[in-house]
Design a protein around this motif. Structure first.
Motif, PDB file in Angstrom:
ATOM      1  N   VAL A 134       0.841  -1.201   0.000  1.00  0.00           N
ATOM      2  CA  VAL A 134       0.000   0.000   0.000  1.00  0.00           C
ATOM      3  C   VAL A 134       0.875   1.250   0.000  1.00  0.00           C
ATOM      4  N   GLN A 135       1.899   1.253   0.840  1.00  0.00           N
ATOM      5  CA  GLN A 135       2.784   2.413   0.893  1.00  0.00           C
ATOM      6  C   GLN A 135       3.507   2.613  -0.446  1.00  0.00           C
ATOM      7  N   ARG A 136       3.916   1.520  -1.068  1.00  0.00           N
ATOM      8  CA  ARG A 136       4.637   1.614  -2.343  1.00  0.00           C
ATOM      9  C   ARG A 136       3.737   2.173  -3.444  1.00  0.00           C
ATOM     10  N   LYS A 137       2.472   1.714  -3.464  1.00  0.00           N
ATOM     11  CA  LYS A 137       1.576   2.129  -4.529  1.00  0.00           C
ATOM     12  C   LYS A 137       0.937   3.491  -4.266  1.00  0.00           C
ATOM     13  N   GLN A 138       0.611   3.774  -3.008  1.00  0.00           N
ATOM     14  CA  GLN A 138      -0.118   5.007  -2.712  1.00  0.00           C
ATOM     15  C   GLN A 138       0.783   6.135  -2.215  1.00  0.00           C
ATOM     16  N   GLY A 139       2.030   5.795  -1.879  1.00  0.00           N
ATOM     17  CA  GLY A 139       2.986   6.831  -1.510  1.00  0.00           C
ATOM     18  C   GLY A 139       2.868   7.345  -0.092  1.00  0.00           C
ATOM     19  N   THR A 142      -0.111   3.687   5.537  1.00  0.00           N
ATOM     20  CA  THR A 142      -1.497   3.559   5.972  1.00  0.00           C
ATOM     21  C   THR A 142      -1.596   3.323   7.473  1.00  0.00           C
ATOM     22  N   ARG A 154      -9.359  -2.072  -1.994  1.00  0.00           N
ATOM     23  CA  ARG A 154      -8.072  -2.068  -2.697  1.00  0.00           C
ATOM     24  C   ARG A 154      -7.944  -3.315  -3.572  1.00  0.00           C
ATOM     25  N   TRP A 156      -6.946  -3.457  -6.411  1.00  0.00           N
ATOM     26  CA  TRP A 156      -5.720  -3.391  -7.204  1.00  0.00           C
ATOM     27  C   TRP A 156      -4.575  -4.166  -6.563  1.00  0.00           C
TER      28      TRP A 156
END
Length: 210
Positions: A134-139, A142, A154, A156
């Protein structure tokens, strides 16, 4: 041989052998050689001193713990700690193999402990990997801390047949969880199942789910 002695001293002679065994076993324990000590205490049918030594044992990261694992887990002297050693040193795959590889030499309480520990280990691994993805994709990092929260909305996360933990581990642990009585770990196993339902259809159970 006690056959070389008068019958009236047989009992005293055999007690002398037992005392000698305890002495040698204790010397091995004092020298930190727990497996060697067990050879004597097992002969005497007195595993207590070895169990106590295992409870105190704190092997270092470079120590060979296999002999201790054999005593604690495979011989059933201290299975909960033995399983913890397996999981910490050898990982989830080896822990699953150890637990599912035939009859275990300990009672249901200890087996349930092992299954619950395994569920938590796999659950925590999945949470860590989902959070990282999540951190990698959303920047951003969480605040979600459960599998249910992390996968909600999510889809994706599962695109292109992607998965985040070894699926054979997921399958094995969920099946083991079905053996438990109601407990908090059953709820975690339910979340693992919910995660599995989001995976690509080609990873799904091929017929009616068990």
């Amino acid at each position: 041989s006690n056959q070389d002695l008068p019958e009236k001293v047989h009992a005293e002679f055999e007690e002398g052998i037992r005392q000698a065994g305890r002495t040698v076993g204790q010397l091995f324990l004092e020298d930190g050689q727990i497996p060697q000590a067990f050879a004597y205490f097992r002969m005497l049918g007195e595993p207590g001193p070895v169990v106590a030594a295992l409870e105190k044992a704190q092997p270092g990261p470079d120590d060979d713990i296999q002999p201790l694992v054999d005593l604690a887990y495979h011989q059933g002297l201290l299975p909960k700690k033995g399983f913890d050693w397996v999981l910490q040193r050898y990982g989830i795959c080896n822990a699953i193999t150890s637990l599912s590889g035939g009859e275990v030499p300990f009672d249901k309480d200890a087996k349930d402990y092992c299954v619950k520990t395994l569920i938590r280990a796999l659950y925590d691994e999945l949470v860590d990997r989902l959070r990282a993805e999540v951190q990698r994709k959303q920047g951003f990092e969480t605040s979600a801390k459960t599998v249910a929260e992390l996968i909600a909305g999510r889809d994706w996360l599962f695109a292109d047949d992607y998965y985040h933990i070894d699926l054979s581990h997921l399958n094995a642990v969920v099946q083991m969880a079905a053996q438990l009585d109601p407990c908090p770990e059953m709820h975690l196993a339910g979340e693992l199942c919910a995660y599995g339902k989001h995976l690509s259809p080609r990873f799904q159970f091929p017929s009616t789910p068990p």
